[in-house]
Design an enzyme around this catalytic site. Structure first.
Site, mmCIF file in Angstrom:
data_model
loop_
_atom_site.group_PDB
_atom_site.id
_atom_site.type_symbol
_atom_site.label_atom_id
_atom_site.label_comp_id
_atom_site.label_asym_id
_atom_site.label_seq_id
_atom_site.Cartn_x
_atom_site.Cartn_y
_atom_site.Cartn_z
ATOM 1 N N LEU A 1 84.525 101.172 40.946
ATOM 2 C CA LEU A 1 83.685 102.338 40.687
ATOM 3 C C LEU A 1 82.943 102.664 41.981
ATOM 4 O O LEU A 1 82.627 101.776 42.764
ATOM 5 C CB LEU A 1 82.656 102.047 39.581
ATOM 6 N N ASP A 2 82.653 103.949 42.184
ATOM 7 C CA ASP A 2 81.876 104.343 43.351
ATOM 8 C C ASP A 2 80.480 103.732 43.272
ATOM 9 O O ASP A 2 79.984 103.400 42.188
ATOM 10 C CB ASP A 2 81.773 105.861 43.437
ATOM 11 N N LYS A 3 79.828 103.625 44.407
ATOM 12 C CA LYS A 3 78.528 102.970 44.505
ATOM 13 C C LYS A 3 77.506 103.533 43.527
ATOM 14 O O LYS A 3 76.792 102.787 42.852
ATOM 15 C CB LYS A 3 78.005 103.080 45.941
ATOM 16 N N THR B 1 78.024 105.204 40.763
ATOM 17 C CA THR B 1 78.488 105.249 39.377
ATOM 18 C C THR B 1 78.192 103.927 38.683
ATOM 19 O O THR B 1 78.481 102.858 39.226
ATOM 20 C CB THR B 1 80.001 105.534 39.315
ATOM 21 N N HIS C 1 87.235 109.569 43.665
ATOM 22 C CA HIS C 1 86.285 110.653 43.369
ATOM 23 C C HIS C 1 86.896 111.745 42.475
ATOM 24 O O HIS C 1 86.449 112.886 42.478
ATOM 25 C CB HIS C 1 85.787 111.308 44.669
#
Length: 318
Positions: free
Chosen positions: A149-151, A153, A246
Site C-alpha cells: 500500500l502507498d505510504k 494509505t 496509484h
C-alpha cells in the site's frame, strides 16, 4: 504538519551542510540552536526527516523546517496483527508508514532505518512476540513482500512467510483473484461504474496518468460503487481488478473527482480539509496459498478518516 519554511537548494548552496543552510536562513539562531532544531526532529530533506546537521545538500533538494517536532517512529506495538500462521501474516497498516523500503534505502545505516521504519521492518518483531520468542535472541522472522500500500494509505496488508506462500500468493495477485476493496472519499458525485482506462508512467509532466491509446501503458480496471453521498463529496467503494501503482487515485482524478487529500494527482488545490489521502484498504481476501482455505478480512476506517467523514456529514447543518 505545518512548515515554517520550505525551499529548494540553489546552486550556490549545493555542498553546504544542512546546519549551515538553515543558519543562513535563521540569522537570529546560534549554531547550537540550529543543531538543536535538527536533532529534535524539526528538519526534513526531500520530505524525509533528517537528524544529521552535517548532511551535505545537493542542488534541487528541498528542505523543510517544521513548526513543531515530527512524531517519533512507529513501533511494532502500533501495528495490529489480524492473522498469523506459519505461511502468511495479515496486518493493519496505519497511514504514514511505508509498506516496504525503497531500493535506494536498503544501504542506509541501522540508525537511519530506525528513524524511518517500514511495515516490513516492524512486522517481524510483532511476529516474534506473538510466537513467544525472546527478544534479541536469534534472527527475527522473515516476511516476503507480495503487494504493498502507498505510504499515506491505511488498511490491510498480507506478507508471505515462506517461499511456497510467496509463490502461491504471487500467482493469485497475477491472476487478479485476490479480493481488494478500498474506501475512497472524493470531491463531487461519482456514480457506480467500471473505470477501464490504461495507465502510463509519464503523462507528459513526469507523473503517472491515463491514456486512451490501446498501444500504450498497461491495462487497469477499477470497479466503483457508491457507499454514501455527502454534501459535495462521495464515499466510494473501489474494487481493484488490476493493481497498478496509484491506480485508484489516477482513475478517480481522470474523472475529475480526485481523492480528498491527494497532493499528486489532483488537478486543483484540495479544499476538503482531509487529514491525509482519504484512501483506505478496507477488505482483503484470498485462498490460503498452502491449505487452499478461503480467507477474508475487513477493517473499518481508522479514526482520522472517521472524523473527516463526520465533518463532511455535518455540513448538512450549514
Amino acid at each position: 504538519m505545518t512548515a515554517l519554511d520550505l525551499f529548494a537548494i540553489s546552486s550556490d548552496q549545493a555542498g553546504a551542510t544542512l546546519a549551515a543552510v538553515l543558519r543562513s536562513r535563521l540569522p537570529d539562531h546560534s549554531w547550537a540552536q540550529v543543531r538543536r532544531l535538527i536533532e529534535t526532529r524539526r528538519a526534513k530533506v526531500n520530505g524525509e526527516l533528517c537528524l544529521d546537521p552535517a548532511r551535505r545538500l545537493k542542488e534541487g533538494e528541498t528542505v523543510e523546517l517544521l513548526a513543531r517536532p515530527a512524531p517519533k517512529p512507529r513501533q511494532a506495538e502500533s501495528i495490529v496483527l489480524r492473522h498469523l500462521d506459519e505461511h502468511v501474516v495479515v496486518v493493519e497498516k496505519p497511514s504514514g508508514l511505508p509498506t516496504v523500503r525503497h531500493p535506494s534505502e536498503r544501504l542506509w545505516t541501522a540508525r537511519r532505518k530506525a528513524i524511518h521504519p517500514t511495515l516490513e521492518d516492524l512486522t517481524p518483531p510483532l511476529i516474534a512476540r506473538e510466537e513467544g520468542r525472546r527478544p534479541r535472541k536469534g534472527p527475527l522472522p522473515r516476511v516476503r513482500v507480495v503487494h504493498r500500500l502507498d505510504k499515506e494509505t491505511s488498511g490491510l496488508v498480507v506478507f508471505a512467510r515462506t517461499v511456497a506462500a510467496e509463490r502461491g500468493l504471487g500467482k493469485q495477485f497475477h491472476a487478479h483473484t485476490v479480493v481488494r476493496r478500498y474506501l475512497a472519499i472524493v470531491s463531487g458525485f461519482v456514480p457506480p461504474q467500471r473505470i477501464g482506462r490504461r495507465l502510463v508512467r509519464d503523462r507528459g509532466d513526469g507523473r503517472r496518468g491515463v491514456t486512451d491509446n490501446p498501444n500504450e501503458g498497461k491495462e487497469a480496471v477499477t470497479h466503483v460503487d457508491v457507499v454514501e453521498r455527502l454534501p459535495g463529496y462521495t464515499l466510494l467503494s473501489c474494487r481493484l481488478e488490476t493493481g497498478r501503482t496509484h491506480q485508484i487515485s489516477i482513475h478517480l482524478s481522470s474523472l475529475g473527482h480526485p481523492v480528498c487529500g491527494d497532493k499528486v494527482y489532483s488537478p486543483a488545490p484540495d479544499e476538503s480539509g482531509a487529514p491525509r489521502l482519504a484512501l483506505h484498504a478496507a477488505e482483503l481476501g484470498f485462498r490460503h496459498p498452502v491449505t487452499g482455505k478461503e480467507m477474508h478480512w475487513s477493517m473499518p476506517p481508522p479514526p482520522d478518516l472517521e472524523a473527516f467523514l463526520a465533518r463532511l456529514r455535518g455540513r448538512h447543518a450549514d
